[in-house]
Structures are given as structure tokens and as C-alpha cells.
Design a protein around this motif. Structure first.
Motif, PDB file in Angstrom:
ATOM      1  N   ILE A   9       0.846  -1.193   0.000  1.00  0.00           N
ATOM      2  CA  ILE A   9       0.000   0.000   0.000  1.00  0.00           C
ATOM      3  C   ILE A   9       0.879   1.240   0.000  1.00  0.00           C
ATOM      4  CG2 ILE A   9      -1.735   1.332   1.263  1.00  0.00           C
ATOM      5  CD1 ILE A   9      -2.714  -1.281   2.502  1.00  0.00           C
ATOM      6  N   VAL A  10       0.657   2.113  -0.980  1.00  0.00           N
ATOM      7  CA  VAL A  10       1.359   3.395  -1.043  1.00  0.00           C
ATOM      8  C   VAL A  10       0.413   4.492  -0.571  1.00  0.00           C
ATOM      9  CG1 VAL A  10       2.518   5.074  -2.517  1.00  0.00           C
ATOM     10  CG2 VAL A  10       2.823   2.621  -2.944  1.00  0.00           C
ATOM     11  N   MET A  11       0.720   5.080   0.563  1.00  0.00           N
ATOM     12  CA  MET A  11      -0.020   6.234   1.074  1.00  0.00           C
ATOM     13  C   MET A  11       0.522   7.454   0.331  1.00  0.00           C
ATOM     14  SD  MET A  11       0.200   5.318   5.168  1.00  0.00           S
ATOM     15  CE  MET A  11       2.003   5.445   5.160  1.00  0.00           C
ATOM     16  N   ASP A  12      -0.081   7.765  -0.785  1.00  0.00           N
ATOM     17  CA  ASP A  12       0.467   8.740  -1.722  1.00  0.00           C
ATOM     18  C   ASP A  12       0.769  10.072  -1.042  1.00  0.00           C
ATOM     19  OD1 ASP A  12       0.808  10.578  -3.938  1.00  0.00           O
ATOM     20  OD2 ASP A  12      -0.120   9.061  -5.203  1.00  0.00           O
ATOM     21  N   SER A  13       2.041  10.417  -0.964  1.00  0.00           N
ATOM     22  CA  SER A  13       2.569  11.700  -0.471  1.00  0.00           C
ATOM     23  C   SER A  13       2.775  11.777   1.036  1.00  0.00           C
ATOM     24  CB  SER A  13       1.692  12.889  -0.914  1.00  0.00           C
ATOM     25  OG  SER A  13       0.586  13.095  -0.058  1.00  0.00           O
ATOM     26  N   LEU A  14       2.579  10.687   1.778  1.00  0.00           N
ATOM     27  CA  LEU A  14       2.674  10.775   3.241  1.00  0.00           C
ATOM     28  C   LEU A  14       4.121  10.599   3.706  1.00  0.00           C
ATOM     29  CD1 LEU A  14       1.185  11.349   5.777  1.00  0.00           C
ATOM     30  CD2 LEU A  14       0.418   8.985   5.885  1.00  0.00           C
TER      31      LEU A  14
END
Length: 397
Positions: A9-14
Motif C-alpha cells: 500500500i502506497v499512502m500517496d505523499s505521506l
């Protein structure tokens, strides 16, 4: 350890604090040296994230109001980026084993060249308005009503290497919007104009006060310049499942199953449903709302609530995981909503590794490249490895 499935899972921009080279990257003329997406959100609001707290998010870096877990059952660390750039494609491609040594061309300060715009107008039969660097929500306020009257294309860019076209779904049907963006993609493949992505940005509404972008966004990215972790898995017969904008980011290269998402919540629903299915390989999800809805709009509270929502959805996914599953949670860059400008920030990203197999947990060494994630995944499935990265598999016990 043996794993049958990996959920990434990529938490986009975190991001979780400025990278060592952040002084080379700027937002509105301000170097990214003080950027800290997660940290500054935690400073501004009282985050309630018990799942991430238990998984050890505060063991990676200090977060106000979030306690480190002294009895970790997961492994955590942070990762710095080696590629030149701080955009979505650069981060994801490095994650899967590619380094970008020459940043994608941007048109932030000048807009796109007259020759490019003229060719786009000729090939689509529509005039272009805008052609500036702008927020997607603001530019449709500025030009949306004009677009509805004339059918002119609203073209804009950002600090990323991207050409975006905003079009009203009731003025230009979705199928035609995609055709227009395919034309733009072909034009921008020329070496002198090559951009990383062309994006269709459909919207609805009757006037500037109620225009709203829809979930029919579509990205047209460059094909990766070489094989990645995804190709090596696919060629070896494993499932490569892409959720959200992952398929667009890699132009489908090495992906054998994919679906779009309409929100972070939908993404978590889909990945949880995949956890209940039989497959062998990788399920790869991007949660774009963090970045698109809150980071770029500098909405600290919205970003924080999105983190809390994600935290509340994680337990169901974790419950569905089998003993031989590995869950990896990370990010692709920063986008500090408290910072100058409205674009990405050059930051470390967190890495959390969780499996029901783990007998213990702890802090891994700080990783020097996002490529360690892809390399480790290929190591798990005993496939060909990327040129860059190394495995942290032996550190998981």
C-alpha cells in the motif's frame, strides 16, 4: 520466511521528514529542508491512529501525540529516494527497481510551448485556454464556465512533469475526453516536449461555485524505460494486481490484473476483498486522495482525517491476511500541507512490514533507496531481480 502473497500500500505523499538532499528541491522558492508531512499534520491536530501507532509509525520518527510502541510485532524504518525528482512516477518506478537519473521535463514557469499547443489545437479541433501551472480545482473555477460555452480545452500543469486537461463531462463525453488525451500523449512523446504524464481531469457542475472533479480521471504515463519488479513477477507466472492509479503509472507494463478506485476508502475495500481471494503474487495499491485532495490543496485537517480513516480501515485488512501474507505500507514522496507552495516535498517515506508470521518486530536500518521494496518482493518469489536495491527479507524474523 516464506510468503505466498504480498500486499503493498502506497499512502500517496505521506512523507515523514525531509530527505538528506532536500536542500536541492524547492516549493515556491523555499527549499524542502523543513518539510515533514506526517510530523506537521500531527503538530496541527490531535491524530487518533491506534492501528498505525501499534504498528510503530512513531518508532520511525517523532509524531506529536503518537507513542512509540515498545513491543513491536512489526518491522519499521524510513527510506530515502535516490532518483532525481519528487513526483509520483519517479517514486513508484524507483520502488519497483528503476532509477530516474534525468528528471522529467517540466513546464511550470512558462507553460507549454506555442508549437505544442498549436498542434494540440489542430489535431483535436478545439482551442486551448489556460496553459499555466495551477491547482486543478482553481483552474476549473477560472475557466470552467468559459469551457462550457465554447468547448475550449482547459490545459494546465504543475511542478510535476504533467500535462492535464480539464473537461466537463456534459460538454465533452468521457470517451472523447480520453481520445483527446491520447492525442496529447502522442504529441508529448516528442523528445523536445516529453512529459511524464498526460491526465484527463473530467468535472461536473453548472457554475464556478459548484464545479467538482469526478472519479473518471485517467492517466497516460510513459512506459517504464526498463523491466521492473512487476515484469519479473509477471514473467514468472505470478499475479500482479494493480489497484487505483498503479496501472496508469506503469502504463500496464508487467501488470496482469487491475482496477481503478474512486477514493481511498474504495481502494481499501478492494484490497481487503483481494485478501479474501486465492492468488499468488503481489497486490499493489495507491491511495491517491492523500495527495490529490489534501496535500496539493494544503488542507491539513482533511489530510489528518484521511489518515484517521485509513487507520480505521487497516484492522479489517489485517484480520483477513493469512499466515503466509506480508503487508507493506509506504509512500512515494512528501506533500506537506503546511509548507510553501502547493507541490510535493522531498522527504523520507515510512515503511511498515507486518505479517502474522512474525515472532517479534523492531526497527530496520534506514534504507537508502525505494528500490529495496521491489528487490525484496522479487527475493520473496525467487524471480529475477532489479538492477537496483537489496533485500531486507533476512531482517524479518
Amino acid at each position: 520466511m516464506k510468503f505466498k502473497r504480498v500486499f503493498l500500500i502506497v499512502m500517496d505523499s505521506l512523507g515523514i521528514g525531509a530527505s538528506p538532499d532536500a536542500n536541492n528541491y524547492f516549493n515556491a522558492g523555499v527549499p524542502d529542508v523543513n518539510a515533514n508531512t506526517f510530523g506537521h499534520i500531527a503538530e496541527r491536530m490531535d491524530l487518533k491512529i491506534p492501528t498505525l501507532e501499534k504498528l510503530g509509525i512513531a518508532n520511525i520518527a517523532p509524531l506529536r501525540g503518537i507513542n512509540p510502541n515498545p513491543k513491536l510485532a512489526s518491522y519499521v524504518t524510513k527510506i530515502s529516494e535516490q532518483s532525481l525528482g519528487k513526483d509520483t512516477m519517479t517514486g513508484h518506478w524507483e520502488m519497483m527497481g528503476l532509477y530516474i537519473t534525468k528528471p522529467f521535463q517540466t513546464f511550470t514557469d512558462t507553460g507549454f510551448p506555442v508549437e505544442l499547443i498549436k498542434e494540440l489545437e489542430e489535431k483535436t479541433g478545439r482551442r486551448v485556454v489556460g496553459n499555466i501551472s495551477a491547482s486543478g480545482t482553481e483552474i476549473i473555477k477560472d475557466f470552467g464556465e468559459h469551457h462550457m460555452k465554447t468547448g475550449d480545452l482547459i490545459v494546465y500543469t504543475s511542478a510535476d512533469s504533467v500535462l492535464q486537461i480539464a473537461m466537463h463531462e456534459e460538454i465533452i463525453p468521457i470517451k472523447e475526453q480520453y481520445r483527446i488525451c491520447e492525442i496529447a500523449r502522442e504529441i508529448t512523446m516528442k523528445p523536445e516536449w516529453k512529459v511524464g504524464r498526460v491526465i484527463a481531469r473530467p468535472f461536473l457542475g453548472s457554475n464556478k461555485d459548484n464545479f467538482k472533479r469526478t472519479s473518471n480521471r485517467h492517466d497516460y504515463a510513459l512506459k517504464p524505460s526498463d523491466k521492473t519488479t512487476l515484469n519479473f513477477l509477471d514473467e514468472a507466472g505470478f499475479d500482479v494486481i494493480a489497484l487505483g492509479k498503479i496501472n496508469d503509472i506503469f502504463d500496464g507494463y508487467g501488470i496482469n490484473k487491475f482496477s481503478k478506485t474512486v477514493s481511498n476508502a474504495d481502494g481499501m475495500k478492494q484490497i481487503t476483498e483481494w485478501a479474501e481471494k486465492e492468488f499468488r503474487g503481489l497486490c499493489f495499491l495507491n491511495l491517491v486522495d492523500f495527495d490529490a485532495l489534501f496535500g496539493h490543496r494544503r488542507d491539513v485537517e482533511g489530510y489528518g482525517k484521511a489518515i484517521e480513516e485509513f487507520d480505521s480501515q487497516l484492522p479489517l485488512l489485517m484480520e483477513k491476511l493469512n499466515e503466509d501474507d506480508l503487508l507493506l505500507i509506504t509512500a512515494d514522496h512528501g506533500n506537506d500541507p503546511t509548507y510553501a507552495g502547493t507541490d510535493h516535498t522531498r522527504e523520507y517515506v515510512p515503511l511498515i512490514a507486518f505479517s502474522k508470521q512474525f515472532k517479534s518486530g523492531g526497527n530496520l536500518p534506514v534504507l537508502k533507496t525505494f528500490s529495496d521494496i521491489g528487490y525484496t518482493i522479487n527475493k520473496i518469489f525467487n524471480t529475477e531481480k532489479p538492477k537496483f536495491g537489496k533485500s531486507f527479507l533476512n531482517d524479518l524474523k
